[in-house]
Design a protein around this motif. Structure first.
Motif, PDB file in Angstrom:
ATOM      1  N   PRO A   1       0.648  -1.160   0.133  1.00  0.00           N
ATOM      2  CA  PRO A   1      -0.215   0.032   0.076  1.00  0.00           C
ATOM      3  C   PRO A   1       0.814   1.266  -0.049  1.00  0.00           C
ATOM      4  N   TRP A   2       1.930   1.424   0.634  1.00  0.00           N
ATOM      5  CA  TRP A   2       2.884   2.452   0.597  1.00  0.00           C
ATOM      6  C   TRP A   2       3.492   2.665  -0.696  1.00  0.00           C
ATOM      7  N   VAL A   3       3.732   1.731  -1.311  1.00  0.00           N
ATOM      8  CA  VAL A   3       4.491   1.782  -2.666  1.00  0.00           C
ATOM      9  C   VAL A   3       3.300   2.241  -3.633  1.00  0.00           C
ATOM     10  N   LEU A   4       2.044   2.009  -3.496  1.00  0.00           N
ATOM     11  CA  LEU A   4       0.950   2.623  -4.291  1.00  0.00           C
ATOM     12  C   LEU A   4       0.848   4.083  -3.912  1.00  0.00           C
ATOM     13  N   ALA A   5       0.754   4.609  -2.654  1.00  0.00           N
ATOM     14  CA  ALA A   5       0.805   5.746  -2.053  1.00  0.00           C
ATOM     15  C   ALA A   5       1.890   6.675  -2.753  1.00  0.00           C
ATOM     16  N   LEU A   6       3.059   6.062  -2.762  1.00  0.00           N
ATOM     17  CA  LEU A   6       4.311   6.786  -3.299  1.00  0.00           C
ATOM     18  C   LEU A   6       4.031   6.969  -4.966  1.00  0.00           C
ATOM     19  N   VAL A   7       3.702   6.114  -5.632  1.00  0.00           N
ATOM     20  CA  VAL A   7       3.261   6.060  -7.004  1.00  0.00           C
ATOM     21  C   VAL A   7       2.210   7.296  -7.284  1.00  0.00           C
ATOM     22  N   VAL A   8       1.332   7.284  -6.413  1.00  0.00           N
ATOM     23  CA  VAL A   8       0.234   8.240  -6.429  1.00  0.00           C
ATOM     24  C   VAL A   8       0.859   9.593  -6.339  1.00  0.00           C
ATOM     25  N   CYS A   9       1.964  10.023  -5.325  1.00  0.00           N
ATOM     26  CA  CYS A   9       2.538  11.138  -5.135  1.00  0.00           C
ATOM     27  C   CYS A   9       3.461  11.423  -6.303  1.00  0.00           C
ATOM     28  N   TYR A  10       3.873  10.462  -6.944  1.00  0.00           N
ATOM     29  CA  TYR A  10       4.713  10.398  -8.233  1.00  0.00           C
ATOM     30  C   TYR A  10       3.954  11.065  -9.514  1.00  0.00           C
ATOM     31  N   TRP A  11       2.895  10.773  -9.405  1.00  0.00           N
ATOM     32  CA  TRP A  11       1.818  11.161 -10.706  1.00  0.00           C
ATOM     33  C   TRP A  11       1.523  12.558 -10.323  1.00  0.00           C
ATOM     34  N   LEU A  12       0.989  12.797  -9.107  1.00  0.00           N
ATOM     35  CA  LEU A  12       0.514  14.350  -8.408  1.00  0.00           C
ATOM     36  C   LEU A  12       1.793  15.330  -9.089  1.00  0.00           C
ATOM     37  N   ILE A  13       2.897  14.892  -8.508  1.00  0.00           N
ATOM     38  CA  ILE A  13       4.175  15.688  -8.641  1.00  0.00           C
ATOM     39  C   ILE A  13       4.178  16.150 -10.226  1.00  0.00           C
ATOM     40  N   ASN A  14       4.180  15.040 -11.193  1.00  0.00           N
ATOM     41  CA  ASN A  14       4.603  15.297 -12.499  1.00  0.00           C
ATOM     42  C   ASN A  14       3.433  15.860 -13.086  1.00  0.00           C
ATOM     43  N   ILE A  15       2.191  15.815 -12.824  1.00  0.00           N
ATOM     44  CA  ILE A  15       0.875  16.614 -13.151  1.00  0.00           C
ATOM     45  C   ILE A  15       1.266  17.972 -13.200  1.00  0.00           C
ATOM     46  N   ALA A  16       1.561  18.444 -11.679  1.00  0.00           N
ATOM     47  CA  ALA A  16       1.937  19.781 -11.186  1.00  0.00           C
ATOM     48  C   ALA A  16       2.915  20.229 -12.077  1.00  0.00           C
ATOM     49  N   TYR A  17       4.074  19.367 -12.206  1.00  0.00           N
ATOM     50  CA  TYR A  17       5.351  19.952 -12.895  1.00  0.00           C
ATOM     51  C   TYR A  17       4.874  20.064 -14.647  1.00  0.00           C
ATOM     52  N   SER A  18       4.104  19.164 -15.050  1.00  0.00           N
ATOM     53  CA  SER A  18       3.829  19.554 -16.601  1.00  0.00           C
ATOM     54  C   SER A  18       2.830  20.623 -16.821  1.00  0.00           C
ATOM     55  N   LEU A  19       1.973  20.896 -15.925  1.00  0.00           N
ATOM     56  CA  LEU A  19       0.900  21.953 -16.044  1.00  0.00           C
ATOM     57  C   LEU A  19       1.319  23.475 -15.766  1.00  0.00           C
ATOM     58  N   ARG A  20       2.218  23.380 -14.825  1.00  0.00           N
ATOM     59  CA  ARG A  20       2.782  24.590 -14.211  1.00  0.00           C
ATOM     60  C   ARG A  20       4.125  24.955 -13.879  1.00  0.00           C
ATOM     61  N   TYR A  21       4.931  24.113 -12.999  1.00  0.00           N
ATOM     62  CA  TYR A  21       6.206  24.247 -12.422  1.00  0.00           C
ATOM     63  C   TYR A  21       7.129  23.961 -13.294  1.00  0.00           C
ATOM     64  N   LYS A  22       7.072  23.444 -14.348  1.00  0.00           N
ATOM     65  CA  LYS A  22       8.323  23.163 -15.398  1.00  0.00           C
ATOM     66  C   LYS A  22       8.701  24.389 -15.863  1.00  0.00           C
TER      67      LYS A  22
ATOM     68  N   VAL B   1      13.706  21.748 -11.382  1.00  0.00           N
ATOM     69  CA  VAL B   1      14.861  20.585 -11.204  1.00  0.00           C
ATOM     70  C   VAL B   1      14.562  19.818  -9.920  1.00  0.00           C
ATOM     71  N   PHE B   2      13.920  20.765  -8.919  1.00  0.00           N
ATOM     72  CA  PHE B   2      13.812  19.972  -7.596  1.00  0.00           C
ATOM     73  C   PHE B   2      12.591  19.039  -7.787  1.00  0.00           C
ATOM     74  N   MET B   3      11.665  19.298  -8.470  1.00  0.00           N
ATOM     75  CA  MET B   3      10.363  18.610  -8.553  1.00  0.00           C
ATOM     76  C   MET B   3      10.985  17.300  -9.468  1.00  0.00           C
ATOM     77  N   ILE B   4      11.667  17.557 -10.399  1.00  0.00           N
ATOM     78  CA  ILE B   4      12.283  16.252 -11.052  1.00  0.00           C
ATOM     79  C   ILE B   4      13.056  15.468 -10.165  1.00  0.00           C
ATOM     80  N   ALA B   5      13.955  15.978  -9.319  1.00  0.00           N
ATOM     81  CA  ALA B   5      14.461  15.186  -8.338  1.00  0.00           C
ATOM     82  C   ALA B   5      13.678  14.505  -7.300  1.00  0.00           C
ATOM     83  N   SER B   6      12.569  15.259  -7.092  1.00  0.00           N
ATOM     84  CA  SER B   6      11.435  14.567  -6.166  1.00  0.00           C
ATOM     85  C   SER B   6      11.341  13.039  -6.606  1.00  0.00           C
ATOM     86  N   GLY B   7      10.973  12.881  -7.926  1.00  0.00           N
ATOM     87  CA  GLY B   7      10.422  11.774  -8.595  1.00  0.00           C
ATOM     88  C   GLY B   7      11.564  10.545  -8.107  1.00  0.00           C
ATOM     89  N   PHE B   8      12.762  10.891  -8.219  1.00  0.00           N
ATOM     90  CA  PHE B   8      14.097   9.932  -7.821  1.00  0.00           C
ATOM     91  C   PHE B   8      13.984   9.643  -6.334  1.00  0.00           C
TER      92      PHE B   8
END
Length: 289
Positions: free
Chosen positions: A104-125, A132-139
């Motif tokens: 379940p924690w892996v699923l939660a982290l995957v969802v966080c990964y999606w949310l961060i990347n959606i925010a990055y793609s729509l605004r913060y890129k 760059v910090f948002m890209i690093a957060s994915g790792f």
């Protein structure tokens, strides 16, 4: 199938190896842990490909003006947007299922990964430094999936090292984009708007700080009392030279050969980096196990 394989970028899956760092340095290579780690690895592979397709759909017009991204399947007209959206949903569903099985924690982290990347793609890129910090957060989420997500402990020094090396790679990527676009006289704003807010001296300073931080934090990790206690050896310090050489080699490729725009390709194509990673991994496993 070739355009679809090019779209999901399987060569980039090597980045998901960060998930496997946890079991290696937690001294947990039993069958059950490795099975869960492999499922988490596959979940992030599907998630990363999902994000790549999503980004290509959003950036199709900018990609058509880029000197290399114009060859991507959607930008080149090889795959219709409707099919790309269907592939995005399929990859997301696959990632969610694999992550749920892993834990379940892996699923939660995957969802966080999606949310961060959606925010990055729509605004913060478009926000310098934060992009760059948002890209690093994915790792970092990958590392956490392979540690906390699997119920394993994690060294704070190792987490810090992971953050510094991913920031190093992120700023190096921006520096490589500047070199590429300046050399071919493309409009920075048309290709990647955030490049207007970056300069070569700024990126060089950021890269230097992150490179030094990576070396120092990894060195302190190898010498920490917890590391020596867990692994029963104080000899991991002998793996530090490989980290230093790898960073210097990457900087050489960046400034001497205009590489750095695609980290996974650089790693897979440069024999020096391949040998460095192989020697570091082999020596680490030998010393620990």
């Amino acid at each position: 199938m070739k355009p679809y394989l090019k779209l999901i970028r399987p060569h980039q899956w090597i980045k998901n190896g960060f998930v496997l760092i946890g079991p290696l340095f937690a001294h947990r290579l039993d069958a059950l842990t490795l099975q869960s780690a492999f499922l988490a690895f596959l979940a992030f592979c599907a998630s990363a490909s999902c994000v790549y397709v999503f980004n290509d759909l959003l950036d199709v017009e900018a990609d058509r003006q880029h000197p290399t991204k114009c060859k991507r399947p959607i930008a080149a007209g090889l795959i219709q947007p409707a099919r790309a959206w269907a592939l995005t949903l399929l990859l997301a569903a696959t990632a969610a299922l694999l992550a749920l099985v892993a834990g379940p924690w892996v699923l939660a982290l995957v969802v966080c990964y999606w949310l961060i990347n959606i925010a990055y793609s729509l605004r913060y890129k478009h926000v310098a430094i934060l992009d760059v910090f948002m890209i690093a957060s994915g790792f970092m989420l990958r590392i956490l999936a392979g540690t906390l997500g699997l119920g394993l402990g994690v060294s704070n020094w190792l987490l810090l090292c992971g953050m510094m090396v991913t920031l190093f790679l992120g700023f190096a990527k921006r520096r490589a984009e500047l070199l590429l676009l300046d050399g071919q006289r493309h409009d920075r704003n048309a290709v990647r708007r955030v490049l207007e807010d970056y300069s070569a001296p700024l990126l060089d300073h950021c890269i230097s700080v992150c490179a030094a931080g990576t070396i120092v934090s990894y060195s302190l990790f190898t010498m920490s009392a917890d590391t020596v206690r867990i692994h029963g050896t104080d000899k991991l310090i002998y793996t530090v030279p490989f980290i230093i050489y790898g960073i210097f080699r990457y900087l050489y490729l960046l400034h001497g050969h205009g590489r750095g725009n695609d980290t996974a390709s650089d790693l897979l194509q440069d024999r020096h980096l391949i040998m460095t990673v192989g020697c570091w991994l082999g020596l680490s496993v030998w010393l620990i196990y």
